[in-house]
Design a protein around this motif. Sequence first.
Motif, PDB file in Angstrom:
ATOM      1  N   SER A 130       0.841  -1.205   0.000  1.00 39.99           N
ATOM      2  CA  SER A 130       0.000   0.000   0.000  1.00 39.99           C
ATOM      3  C   SER A 130       0.869   1.245   0.000  1.00 39.99           C
ATOM      4  O   SER A 130       0.617   2.200  -0.751  1.00 39.99           O
ATOM      5  N   GLY A 131       1.909   1.236   0.845  1.00 42.95           N
ATOM      6  CA  GLY A 131       2.835   2.382   0.914  1.00 42.95           C
ATOM      7  C   GLY A 131       3.547   2.608  -0.408  1.00 42.95           C
ATOM      8  O   GLY A 131       3.642   3.747  -0.890  1.00 42.95           O
ATOM      9  N   ILE A 169      -0.554   6.814  -6.596  1.00 43.10           N
ATOM     10  CA  ILE A 169      -1.841   6.105  -6.615  1.00 43.10           C
ATOM     11  C   ILE A 169      -2.616   6.538  -5.373  1.00 43.10           C
ATOM     12  O   ILE A 169      -2.051   6.627  -4.283  1.00 43.10           O
ATOM     13  N   SER A 170      -3.897   6.837  -5.535  1.00 43.69           N
ATOM     14  CA  SER A 170      -4.709   7.312  -4.406  1.00 43.69           C
ATOM     15  C   SER A 170      -4.686   6.309  -3.253  1.00 43.69           C
ATOM     16  O   SER A 170      -4.525   5.102  -3.474  1.00 43.69           O
ATOM     17  N   TRP A 171      -4.906   6.822  -2.025  1.00 48.34           N
ATOM     18  CA  TRP A 171      -4.846   5.945  -0.855  1.00 48.34           C
ATOM     19  C   TRP A 171      -5.887   4.827  -0.925  1.00 48.34           C
ATOM     20  O   TRP A 171      -5.624   3.701  -0.516  1.00 48.34           O
ATOM     21  N   LYS A 172      -7.054   5.132  -1.447  1.00 48.21           N
ATOM     22  CA  LYS A 172      -8.109   4.118  -1.542  1.00 48.21           C
ATOM     23  C   LYS A 172      -7.671   2.948  -2.427  1.00 48.21           C
ATOM     24  O   LYS A 172      -7.785   1.777  -2.037  1.00 48.21           O
ATOM     25  N   GLU A 173      -7.136   3.284  -3.619  1.00 49.88           N
ATOM     26  CA  GLU A 173      -6.668   2.233  -4.519  1.00 49.88           C
ATOM     27  C   GLU A 173      -5.410   1.561  -3.965  1.00 49.88           C
ATOM     28  O   GLU A 173      -5.254   0.342  -4.071  1.00 49.88           O
ATOM     29  N   ALA A 174      -4.527   2.359  -3.338  1.00 51.33           N
ATOM     30  CA  ALA A 174      -3.285   1.815  -2.770  1.00 51.33           C
ATOM     31  C   ALA A 174      -3.581   0.778  -1.682  1.00 51.33           C
ATOM     32  O   ALA A 174      -2.949  -0.284  -1.625  1.00 51.33           O
ATOM     33  N   LEU A 175      -4.570   1.067  -0.829  1.00 44.08           N
ATOM     34  CA  LEU A 175      -4.956   0.117   0.226  1.00 44.08           C
ATOM     35  C   LEU A 175      -5.511  -1.164  -0.367  1.00 44.08           C
ATOM     36  O   LEU A 175      -5.231  -2.259   0.118  1.00 44.08           O
ATOM     37  N   ILE A 190      -4.734  -2.376  -3.298  1.00 44.15           N
ATOM     38  CA  ILE A 190      -3.588  -3.096  -3.875  1.00 44.15           C
ATOM     39  C   ILE A 190      -2.886  -3.906  -2.778  1.00 44.15           C
ATOM     40  O   ILE A 190      -2.466  -5.047  -2.994  1.00 44.15           O
ATOM     41  N   GLY A 191      -2.789  -3.314  -1.578  1.00 44.93           N
ATOM     42  CA  GLY A 191      -2.245  -4.040  -0.431  1.00 44.93           C
ATOM     43  C   GLY A 191      -3.046  -5.287  -0.126  1.00 44.93           C
ATOM     44  O   GLY A 191      -2.497  -6.353   0.171  1.00 44.93           O
TER      45      GLY A 191
END
Length: 389
Positions: free
Chosen positions: A100-101, A108-114, A116-117
């Motif tokens: 995610s980080g 990449i936006s935090w919503k999409e990044a999370l 992806i995590g």
Amino acid sequence: MELLLSLILIIIGTKLASHLCHRIGIPAVIGELLTGVILGPALLGLVLHTEVISLFAEIGVILLMFLAGLESDLDKLKKYLKPSVMVALFGILLPMVFLSGAAHLFDISWKEALFIGVIFSATSVSISVQVLKEYKRLDTAEGSVILGAAVVDDIAVVLIVSLFSAFLSMDSTSPNGIGLLWELLGTKILFFLGLFLFAKFILNPLLALVKKIVAVEVETAFALVLCFAFAILSEKVGMSDVIGAFFIGLLLSKHESKDKMEHNVSVISYSLFIPVFFVSIGLDIELSAFKEYALLIIVFTILATLTKLIGGYIGGRMTHLGKEQSLIIGAGMVSRGEMALIIVKMGENIGLVSPGHYSAIIVAVILTTLFSPLLIKFAVEKAEKKQLA
């Protein structure tokens, strides 16, 4: 005719690739995965990922995990429950944090990044099961931990994805509080309660009744009926179909006809359906994604591999398993396979994965799946050298 030609190419390609892999001393599944890359759109374009191929592949992975259940020891899985939970916990936590980080660092936006995590938190041990069977390590402490951790991991990741979906689609009519909790957990609890009651009161009388039926291979046929029925049930309650297939296989592993069922199902599975499953993963590789998202793919692949490897190792060591055992466990948890691919598709459907990043994530998932058998081979050989020393 097109389907039959595809099946001919897949069967010949996977068997020749397996033979070559045995000759050069690497896991046969590597050759089967690469057969998909060679035959698929990435190179020759002779085999396409059609709906029928997807259906055969789905049956293949269900049968593979059913066989894993048949070959497992229920008592060992119970014995290694604590290590399994710890391995799953660290195997989810590390990818969630680091992937995610890293995704957010690529703007990449935090919503999409999370999300992806979450994708890279998923584990698919269908590949690992095949490699562990090849090295005769499935029915060991580390094999039991890998299988147990994969089940815990699958359930946890499915719940996290369900939470994402629930919050995104939530409106004034959506359930909340106890209603939301029931939607997320209630049906899963009922599934395992039903499985327990079925095993305790129904399974043995049912198998005794089936034995009285005069028909060719009736016990094997009934085993397949149970495999597919529980795969459907587990999918209906929001879990992966392989969980139901694995657990009913595990319950049948105690039956007197277990060896006959295992042999007959293996013949059906490894002749056709399982090779199609392995090839189908390679069919999703798109070389165009490397040009546009090369750095993103490299970073995701390295982090996805290391976080599961280290997470599994830490989980094993924290529960007093040996260094070599813990390394095998970590390597066995690296593969993402079909579970991660399903979650990526779900994320794209609900708008959590942008079309631009979709191909890059798919390629990273497949690359980690390709690395997993090599890591297991390295870890097993290291353990065997230690035993000989």
